[in-house]
Design an enzyme around this catalytic site. Sequence first.
Site, PDB file in Angstrom:
ATOM      1  N   ARG A  49       9.401  18.028 -22.300  1.00  0.00           N
ATOM      2  CA  ARG A  49       9.964  17.698 -20.679  1.00  0.00           C
ATOM      3  C   ARG A  49      11.579  16.989 -21.383  1.00  0.00           C
ATOM      4  NH1 ARG A  49       5.685  14.045 -17.963  1.00  0.00           N
ATOM      5  NH2 ARG A  49       5.901  12.829 -19.504  1.00  0.00           N
ATOM      6  N   GLY A  98      13.863  14.044 -21.189  1.00  0.00           N
ATOM      7  CA  GLY A  98      13.963  12.549 -21.624  1.00  0.00           C
ATOM      8  C   GLY A  98      12.662  12.092 -22.588  1.00  0.00           C
ATOM      9  N   LEU A 154       0.191  -1.693   0.067  1.00  0.00           N
ATOM     10  CA  LEU A 154       0.424   0.277   0.291  1.00  0.00           C
ATOM     11  C   LEU A 154       1.002   1.253   0.102  1.00  0.00           C
ATOM     12  CD1 LEU A 154      -2.719  -1.144   2.234  1.00  0.00           C
ATOM     13  CD2 LEU A 154      -2.833  -1.815   0.127  1.00  0.00           C
ATOM     14  N   SER A 203       7.480  -2.343 -19.837  1.00  0.00           N
ATOM     15  CA  SER A 203       6.701  -0.526 -20.136  1.00  0.00           C
ATOM     16  C   SER A 203       7.241  -1.096 -21.347  1.00  0.00           C
ATOM     17  CB  SER A 203       7.559   0.030 -19.318  1.00  0.00           C
ATOM     18  OG  SER A 203       7.461   1.781 -19.665  1.00  0.00           O
ATOM     19  N   TYR A 261      13.835   3.979 -13.717  1.00  0.00           N
ATOM     20  CA  TYR A 261      13.018   3.109 -14.028  1.00  0.00           C
ATOM     21  C   TYR A 261      13.023   2.589 -14.789  1.00  0.00           C
ATOM     22  CZ  TYR A 261       8.050   2.156 -15.146  1.00  0.00           C
ATOM     23  OH  TYR A 261       6.969   1.759 -14.985  1.00  0.00           O
ATOM     24  N   LYS A 310      12.675  -2.128 -15.291  1.00  0.00           N
ATOM     25  CA  LYS A 310      11.799  -3.296 -16.091  1.00  0.00           C
ATOM     26  C   LYS A 310      13.375  -3.615 -17.481  1.00  0.00           C
ATOM     27  CE  LYS A 310       8.332  -1.359 -14.572  1.00  0.00           C
ATOM     28  NZ  LYS A 310       7.379  -2.483 -13.448  1.00  0.00           N
ATOM     29  N   LYS A 347       7.012   3.593  -9.918  1.00  0.00           N
ATOM     30  CA  LYS A 347       6.756   3.597 -11.195  1.00  0.00           C
ATOM     31  C   LYS A 347       6.945   5.395 -12.089  1.00  0.00           C
ATOM     32  CE  LYS A 347       1.680   4.775 -10.691  1.00  0.00           C
ATOM     33  NZ  LYS A 347       0.591   4.141 -12.562  1.00  0.00           N
TER      34      LYS A 347
HETATM   35  P1  NAD Z   1      -0.090   2.081  -9.027  1.00  0.00           P
HETATM   36  O1  NAD Z   1       1.644   2.476  -8.244  1.00  0.00           O
HETATM   37  O2  NAD Z   1      -0.886   2.059  -9.163  1.00  0.00           O
HETATM   38  O3  NAD Z   1       0.113   0.260  -8.124  1.00  0.00           O
HETATM   39  C1  NAD Z   1       1.744  -0.542  -8.155  1.00  0.00           C
HETATM   40  C2  NAD Z   1       1.362  -0.901  -6.501  1.00  0.00           C
HETATM   41  O4  NAD Z   1       2.761  -1.368  -6.453  1.00  0.00           O
HETATM   42  C3  NAD Z   1       0.806  -0.052  -5.725  1.00  0.00           C
HETATM   43  O5  NAD Z   1      -0.254  -0.257  -5.390  1.00  0.00           O
HETATM   44  C4  NAD Z   1       1.688  -0.106  -4.834  1.00  0.00           C
HETATM   45  O6  NAD Z   1       1.509   0.367  -3.264  1.00  0.00           O
HETATM   46  C5  NAD Z   1       2.841  -1.519  -4.528  1.00  0.00           C
HETATM   47  N1  NAD Z   1       3.686  -1.969  -4.653  1.00  0.00           N
HETATM   48  C6  NAD Z   1       4.809  -0.680  -4.746  1.00  0.00           C
HETATM   49  N2  NAD Z   1       6.559  -1.460  -4.476  1.00  0.00           N
HETATM   50  C7  NAD Z   1       5.440  -2.424  -3.479  1.00  0.00           C
HETATM   51  C8  NAD Z   1       6.175  -3.491  -2.392  1.00  0.00           C
HETATM   52  N3  NAD Z   1       7.943  -3.702  -2.528  1.00  0.00           N
HETATM   53  N4  NAD Z   1       5.583  -4.718  -2.257  1.00  0.00           N
HETATM   54  C9  NAD Z   1       4.334  -4.566  -2.444  1.00  0.00           C
HETATM   55  N5  NAD Z   1       3.935  -3.864  -2.824  1.00  0.00           N
HETATM   56  C10 NAD Z   1       4.138  -2.403  -3.478  1.00  0.00           C
HETATM   57  O7  NAD Z   1       1.270   1.833 -10.622  1.00  0.00           O
HETATM   58  P2  NAD Z   1       0.024   1.010 -11.970  1.00  0.00           P
HETATM   59  O8  NAD Z   1      -0.085   2.238 -13.213  1.00  0.00           O
HETATM   60  O9  NAD Z   1      -0.740   0.310 -11.397  1.00  0.00           O
HETATM   61  O10 NAD Z   1       1.437   0.328 -12.479  1.00  0.00           O
HETATM   62  C11 NAD Z   1       1.842  -1.496 -11.877  1.00  0.00           C
HETATM   63  C12 NAD Z   1       2.572  -1.792 -13.035  1.00  0.00           C
HETATM   64  O11 NAD Z   1       2.459  -1.250 -14.580  1.00  0.00           O
HETATM   65  C13 NAD Z   1       4.518  -0.799 -12.459  1.00  0.00           C
HETATM   66  O12 NAD Z   1       4.903  -2.358 -11.891  1.00  0.00           O
HETATM   67  C14 NAD Z   1       4.463  -0.109 -13.381  1.00  0.00           C
HETATM   68  O13 NAD Z   1       6.040   0.228 -13.447  1.00  0.00           O
HETATM   69  C15 NAD Z   1       3.917  -0.842 -14.813  1.00  0.00           C
HETATM   70  N6  NAD Z   1       3.636   0.264 -16.294  1.00  0.00           N
HETATM   71  C16 NAD Z   1       2.605   1.168 -15.365  1.00  0.00           C
HETATM   72  C17 NAD Z   1       2.490   2.276 -16.966  1.00  0.00           C
HETATM   73  C18 NAD Z   1       1.458   3.342 -16.175  1.00  0.00           C
HETATM   74  O14 NAD Z   1       1.434   4.384 -17.097  1.00  0.00           O
HETATM   75  N7  NAD Z   1       1.104   3.236 -15.213  1.00  0.00           N
HETATM   76  C19 NAD Z   1       2.959   1.667 -17.475  1.00  0.00           C
HETATM   77  C20 NAD Z   1       3.671   0.967 -17.761  1.00  0.00           C
HETATM   78  C21 NAD Z   1       4.441   0.589 -16.849  1.00  0.00           C
HETATM   79  N1  UDP Z   2       2.926  15.499 -21.410  1.00  0.00           N
HETATM   80  C1  UDP Z   2       2.438  16.758 -21.147  1.00  0.00           C
HETATM   81  N2  UDP Z   2       1.487  17.462 -19.974  1.00  0.00           N
HETATM   82  C2  UDP Z   2       2.173  16.473 -19.477  1.00  0.00           C
HETATM   83  C3  UDP Z   2       1.959  15.150 -19.467  1.00  0.00           C
HETATM   84  C4  UDP Z   2       2.638  15.012 -20.193  1.00  0.00           C
HETATM   85  O1  UDP Z   2       2.368  17.569 -22.188  1.00  0.00           O
HETATM   86  O2  UDP Z   2       1.735  17.669 -17.420  1.00  0.00           O
HETATM   87  C5  UDP Z   2       2.838  14.915 -22.777  1.00  0.00           C
HETATM   88  C6  UDP Z   2       4.473  13.995 -22.714  1.00  0.00           C
HETATM   89  O3  UDP Z   2       5.315  14.807 -23.533  1.00  0.00           O
HETATM   90  C7  UDP Z   2       4.321  12.927 -23.877  1.00  0.00           C
HETATM   91  C8  UDP Z   2       2.850  12.912 -22.983  1.00  0.00           C
HETATM   92  O4  UDP Z   2       2.260  13.727 -22.714  1.00  0.00           O
HETATM   93  O5  UDP Z   2       3.881  13.706 -25.238  1.00  0.00           O
HETATM   94  C9  UDP Z   2       2.821  11.793 -22.732  1.00  0.00           C
HETATM   95  O6  UDP Z   2       3.035  11.441 -21.361  1.00  0.00           O
HETATM   96  P1  UDP Z   2       2.898  10.412 -19.732  1.00  0.00           P
HETATM   97  O7  UDP Z   2       4.064  11.227 -19.016  1.00  0.00           O
HETATM   98  O8  UDP Z   2       1.953  10.715 -19.981  1.00  0.00           O
HETATM   99  O9  UDP Z   2       3.452   9.868 -20.408  1.00  0.00           O
HETATM  100  P2  UDP Z   2       5.142   9.268 -21.457  1.00  0.00           P
HETATM  101  O10 UDP Z   2       5.506   8.518 -22.550  1.00  0.00           O
HETATM  102  O11 UDP Z   2       6.166   9.918 -21.055  1.00  0.00           O
HETATM  103  O12 UDP Z   2       5.287   7.496 -20.335  1.00  0.00           O
END
Ligand code: NAD
Ligand code: UDP
Length: 337
Positions: free
Chosen positions: A288, A290, A33, A122, A146, A150, A82
């Site tokens: 931004r 990166g 959590l 990701s 990050y 991954k 994340k």
């Molecule tokens: P989120 O932060 O909502 O969910 C991650 C969960 O992991 C949270 O509930 C957090 O409490 C739990 N957590 C973190 N560290 C922990 C630990 N050491 N032990 C137990 N629980 C732990 O994020 P999300 O958006 O649901 O993402 C889920 C996964 O998908 C992550 O691995 C993230 O890197 C990956 N991911 C997310 C996105 C995105 O844009 N949301 C994109 C690509 C990959």
């Molecule tokens: N972005 C933006 N303003 C914000 C957040 C994101 O213009 O406040 C843009 C960012 O530059 C990218 C797109 O929206 O072109 C998606 O960004 P996000 O952070 O949602 O995801 P990313 O692809 O970076 O993981």
Amino acid sequence: MDIFLTGGAGYIGSHTCVELLNAGYNVTVYDNLSNSSQESLKRVEKITSKKIRFIRGDIKDEQKLISSLSGMDAVIHFAGLKAVGESVLKPLEYYDNNTAGTITLLKAMQKKEVKKIVFSSSATVYGEPLFLPLTEEHPLRVTNPYGQTKLMIEEILRDLYKSDDSWAISILRYFNPVGAHKSGIIGEDPQGVPNNLMPFISQVAVGKRDELNVFGDDYDTPDGTGVRDYIHVVDLAKAHVKALQILDKPKCEAINIGTGNGYSVLEMVKAFERASGKKIAYKIMPRRDGDIATCYAKAQKAKEMLGWTAQKGIEEMCEDTWRWQINNPDGYKSTNA
Ligand code: NAD
Ligand code: UDP
């Protein structure tokens, strides 16, 4: 079947719980959590009228994992930190939590003979695209801690499979997850200022923030703003159910989970205005650090291997985000759901 979801109380995990419960799986959520609340799971139970077994635990706690994994058939591993920017400032925390935590989880799974895992990777592992759309064969090269976590976890999983080919491993490379469940009672609940585009836009629409900062309008894209492959979180959740189903045979496969379509920041702003009926004020800011210009998936492998394709377009992504946002202006702290 009994499925163990690390990080299952989070954004993608909670939506996956709904799809798993609806498909008849038993669900155990293991989460510390650190970035979520148990309220999300209570609401999943409300949506599905089914029970979730919840264990508050950390993926770095091997003993707790070993006792919690008893009776489990497969793991979906969402747990992780994340935030890209935060990972640059706190690399040790990210390597420790994400990479070391995953090694601990895999050791516990090995000890308990649970050798099926779906891992949340990701599209960030592709770095700056050399060609588009991104296929799974695109070279992997990351630009921040990050992303490194991954990529390291992917490599660890590939090495693990090489050492013991009784493992069944699905690595899902998510593109940009957005949206919320149709009910409007679960969704993304970012803490503090959102890093991602969609939650930021919806907080502007609901009046929590004055305007969106658009990061760059001088990219080599049709309108100059960044282009991404946005994927509805419910489609993404369904891909996990499919990914579990192919773990009946040993394998280690990385699969893109995207729609194959790219939309610019300004196209997303316009789509959200249509869905919400609100004007989204924005100003153009410098790029931004990166960020890349354009990123979208070739989604063919998911279709062939999983029999999965995304069903929901950007209108639905925006409508569902907006429903969640207006019903829950303070996320899971809102009491009116
Ligand atoms: P989120 O932060 O909502 O969910 C991650 C969960 O992991 C949270 O509930 C957090 O409490 C739990 N957590 C973190 N560290 C922990 C630990 N050491 N032990 C137990 N629980 C732990 O994020 P999300 O958006 O649901 O993402 C889920 C996964 O998908 C992550 O691995 C993230 O890197 C990956 N991911 C997310 C996105 C995105 O844009 N949301 C994109 C690509 C990959
Ligand atoms: N972005 C933006 N303003 C914000 C957040 C994101 O213009 O406040 C843009 C960012 O530059 C990218 C797109 O929206 O072109 C998606 O960004 P996000 O952070 O949602 O995801 P990313 O692809 O970076 O993981």
